[in-house]
Design a protein around this motif. Structure first.
Motif, PDB file in Angstrom:
ATOM      1  N   PHE A  51      52.617 -63.926  -0.615  1.00 19.27           N
ATOM      2  CA  PHE A  51      52.395 -64.511   0.707  1.00 19.27           C
ATOM      3  C   PHE A  51      53.615 -64.311   1.604  1.00 19.27           C
ATOM      4  O   PHE A  51      53.486 -63.934   2.780  1.00 19.27           O
ATOM      5  CB  PHE A  51      52.083 -66.008   0.568  1.00 19.27           C
ATOM      6  N   ILE A  52      54.797 -64.555   1.068  1.00 17.07           N
ATOM      7  CA  ILE A  52      56.025 -64.386   1.852  1.00 17.07           C
ATOM      8  C   ILE A  52      56.210 -62.928   2.257  1.00 17.07           C
ATOM      9  O   ILE A  52      56.623 -62.625   3.388  1.00 17.07           O
ATOM     10  CB  ILE A  52      57.240 -64.900   1.049  1.00 17.07           C
ATOM     11  N   ALA A  53      55.877 -62.002   1.358  1.00 19.53           N
ATOM     12  CA  ALA A  53      56.035 -60.578   1.667  1.00 19.53           C
ATOM     13  C   ALA A  53      55.162 -60.169   2.857  1.00 19.53           C
ATOM     14  O   ALA A  53      55.637 -59.484   3.777  1.00 19.53           O
ATOM     15  CB  ALA A  53      55.680 -59.740   0.440  1.00 19.53           C
ATOM     16  N   LEU A  54      53.891 -60.582   2.861  1.00 15.82           N
ATOM     17  CA  LEU A  54      53.023 -60.245   3.998  1.00 15.82           C
ATOM     18  C   LEU A  54      53.485 -60.921   5.279  1.00 15.82           C
ATOM     19  O   LEU A  54      53.433 -60.327   6.368  1.00 15.82           O
ATOM     20  CB  LEU A  54      51.578 -60.649   3.699  1.00 15.82           C
ATOM     21  N   THR A  55      53.949 -62.159   5.162  1.00 15.45           N
ATOM     22  CA  THR A  55      54.430 -62.889   6.339  1.00 15.45           C
ATOM     23  C   THR A  55      55.619 -62.181   6.972  1.00 15.45           C
ATOM     24  O   THR A  55      55.672 -61.976   8.195  1.00 15.45           O
ATOM     25  CB  THR A  55      54.831 -64.322   5.944  1.00 15.45           C
ATOM     26  N   VAL A  56      56.584 -61.790   6.143  1.00 12.13           N
ATOM     27  CA  VAL A  56      57.785 -61.099   6.645  1.00 12.13           C
ATOM     28  C   VAL A  56      57.398 -59.773   7.293  1.00 12.13           C
ATOM     29  O   VAL A  56      57.912 -59.409   8.358  1.00 12.13           O
ATOM     30  CB  VAL A  56      58.792 -60.875   5.495  1.00 12.13           C
ATOM     31  N   TYR A  57      56.476 -59.045   6.655  1.00 14.92           N
ATOM     32  CA  TYR A  57      56.061 -57.754   7.201  1.00 14.92           C
ATOM     33  C   TYR A  57      55.415 -57.921   8.580  1.00 14.92           C
ATOM     34  O   TYR A  57      55.760 -57.211   9.537  1.00 14.92           O
ATOM     35  CB  TYR A  57      55.078 -57.091   6.241  1.00 14.92           C
ATOM     36  N   ILE A  58      54.484 -58.857   8.697  1.00 12.89           N
ATOM     37  CA  ILE A  58      53.789 -59.060   9.969  1.00 12.89           C
ATOM     38  C   ILE A  58      54.756 -59.509  11.059  1.00 12.89           C
ATOM     39  O   ILE A  58      54.665 -59.073  12.219  1.00 12.89           O
ATOM     40  CB  ILE A  58      52.648 -60.085   9.789  1.00 12.89           C
ATOM     41  N   CYS A  59      55.697 -60.376  10.709  1.00 12.42           N
ATOM     42  CA  CYS A  59      56.649 -60.887  11.698  1.00 12.42           C
ATOM     43  C   CYS A  59      57.618 -59.812  12.193  1.00 12.42           C
ATOM     44  O   CYS A  59      58.157 -59.931  13.297  1.00 12.42           O
ATOM     45  CB  CYS A  59      57.451 -62.048  11.090  1.00 12.42           C
TER      46      CYS A  59
END
Length: 440
Positions: A192-200
């Motif tokens: 979840f954190i990986a996708l969040t960081v990527y999108i941000c």
């Protein structure tokens, strides 16, 4: 090309449960029975609530197809907020899962051991739902490869963490079954954190404002119609998943009352078909997105073709799995337990028979889930849910209970009930899609 990365992502995600079950087997038949039971409860709840928030996928796909970027962003933000609201009470429920298992008639030792797993994985439910929303958002924007890479890396991380925490490596205490639960929690948060960081950090997603500080503003009267639409589409999706997965869960509880050997054999066969099902599920998700986008563009011929192509691809992929189950059941079972150990002889024999039944219903399982996915792309979810209730529970469970419990055929009879229910669902859902696209 959308189906390939999504199917691979689903297979990798399903591999987490597969690997967990295999590694539970290293700890003995009692552990695989208890841990499998706990994993079934977690998986059932995850699929149910993922179904609800997966409404983000067809809604965002249709908005993207009609080039409405603002609505795409609003749908995703609302999906994240709803996922958090839904996840917290379920995580708290898992912390007391042992008491629930006792109420459902499970053995006290099995329930106590399953409780250690559920308490450890409880906190992983929150990022798991959030990840489902972000996956739906990225897939609707035709960006599934990052999802695939993230899930693959998360699965590898889960395997490593399983080994470390189960057996107490690198200075950690040996946690056994609880270690598998904690490893899954760590893996789910990481993804979840990986996708969040990527999108941000990607400018191309800035226009959607997924993680803007004023997230709470999405929950105003201005957006109440979108909130309503998410639940209007998502609740029946979750309902359909609940009645299908619920059928397997109820069968698991019924088999649990037949003894540890029957439950262990059932868990082995169930986890195996869950892996093959992930391929069809990935095709179903891709079908939902393509049908949704084409429907948003008012392309009737393309909408109909996308649905049928998805159904055929899913059927062919499941046919390959059926052949493997039929020709090499013991090779598959050997991945979970030592088939040469005489203590496991009854488990091996029963698991092989169950895989034989599974081989027969693989194709219809792929057809029914993809036909349901095609209907979701049309935002047609309420009638498919009712179809599922009739096929899975009124026909499948009744037939399985009659064969397995009343007639005394045990786990085999219960699995034949599953096969009949899935076949009926496949026929009716495909007919429903054909009818809808004739008049769409």
């Amino acid at each position: 090309m959308l189906a390939i990365p999504l199917s691979l992502a689903q297979v990798a995600q399903g591999a987490t449960g597969f690997v967990d079950t295999v590694m539970m087997g290293w700890l003995g038949s009692q552990t695989i029975a208890s841990g499998g039971l706990g994993a079934s409860i977690f998986g059932f709840c995850l699929l149910l609530f993922t179904g609800i928030v997966s409404a983000v996928s067809p809604l965002a796909a249709q908005a993207y197809g009609s080039r409405n970027q603002k609505k795409v962003g609003t749908i995703a933000r609302l999906g994240l907020g709803i996922s958090l609201i839904l996840a917290i009470p379920i995580a708290l429920l898992f912390c007391n899962g042992g008491s629930l298992l006792l109420l459902l008639g499970q053995d006290a030792n099995t329930a106590a051991l399953a409780q250690t797993y559920l308490r450890a994985i409880a906190l992983g439910f929150i990022p798991a739902l959030g990840f489902a929303v972000l996956k739906s958002f990225l897939s609707a924007l035709l960006q599934p490869r990052l999802v695939m890479v993230t899930v693959v890396l998360g699965t590898l991380l889960n395997i490593a963490a399983n080994y470390v925490l189960m057996f107490g490596k690198l200075g950690f205490p040996a946690m056994g079954l609880a270690g598998i639960g904690w490893a899954s929690t760590f893996s789910l948060w990481s993804m979840f954190i990986a996708l969040t960081v990527y999108i941000c950090n990607k400018p191309q997603f800035a226009v959607y404002g997924i993680f803007q500080p004023s997230l709470y503003k999405a929950f105003t009267l201005e957006h109440r119609h979108i909130i309503g639409e998410i639940f209007q589409v998502g609740l029946p999706i979750g309902g359909l998943i609940a009645v299908e997965v619920g059928l397997f869960t109820v069968v698991t509880f019924l088999i649990g009352q037949l003894g540890t050997n029957a439950l262990a054999a059932h868990q082995i066969a169930l986890q195996t078909i869950s892996m093959s099902f992930q391929i069809a599920l990935g095709v179903s998700i891709a079908t939902t997105i393509r049908v949704g986008q084409l429907a948003g563009q008012n392309d009737l011929a393309g909408t109909r073709l996308a649905g049928y192509v998805g159904i055929v691809i899913a059927a062919l992929s499941m046919a390959v799995a059926a052949i493997a189950f039929w020709l090499a059941p013991k090779s598959i079972i050997s991945l979970y337990i030592d088939i040469n150990d005489q203590n496991n002889a009854q488990v091996v024999a029963l698991a092989a028979k169950l895989l034989g039944v599974a081989a027969i219903f693989q194709i219809v399982d792929g057809v029914q889930v993809t036909a349901a996915g095609a209907l979701r792309g049309l935002k047609d979810t309420r009638i498919p849910m009712l179809i599922g209730i009739f096929a899975y529970w009124c026909v499948g469970l009744f037939t399985g209970y009659t064969f397995g419990i009343t007639s005394g055929y045990g786990a085999i009879g219960l699995w034949w009930g599953l096969a009949i229910g899935l076949a009926l669902a496949a026929i009716i859902l495909t007919w429903r899609f054909s009818t809808r696209t004739n008049n769409y």
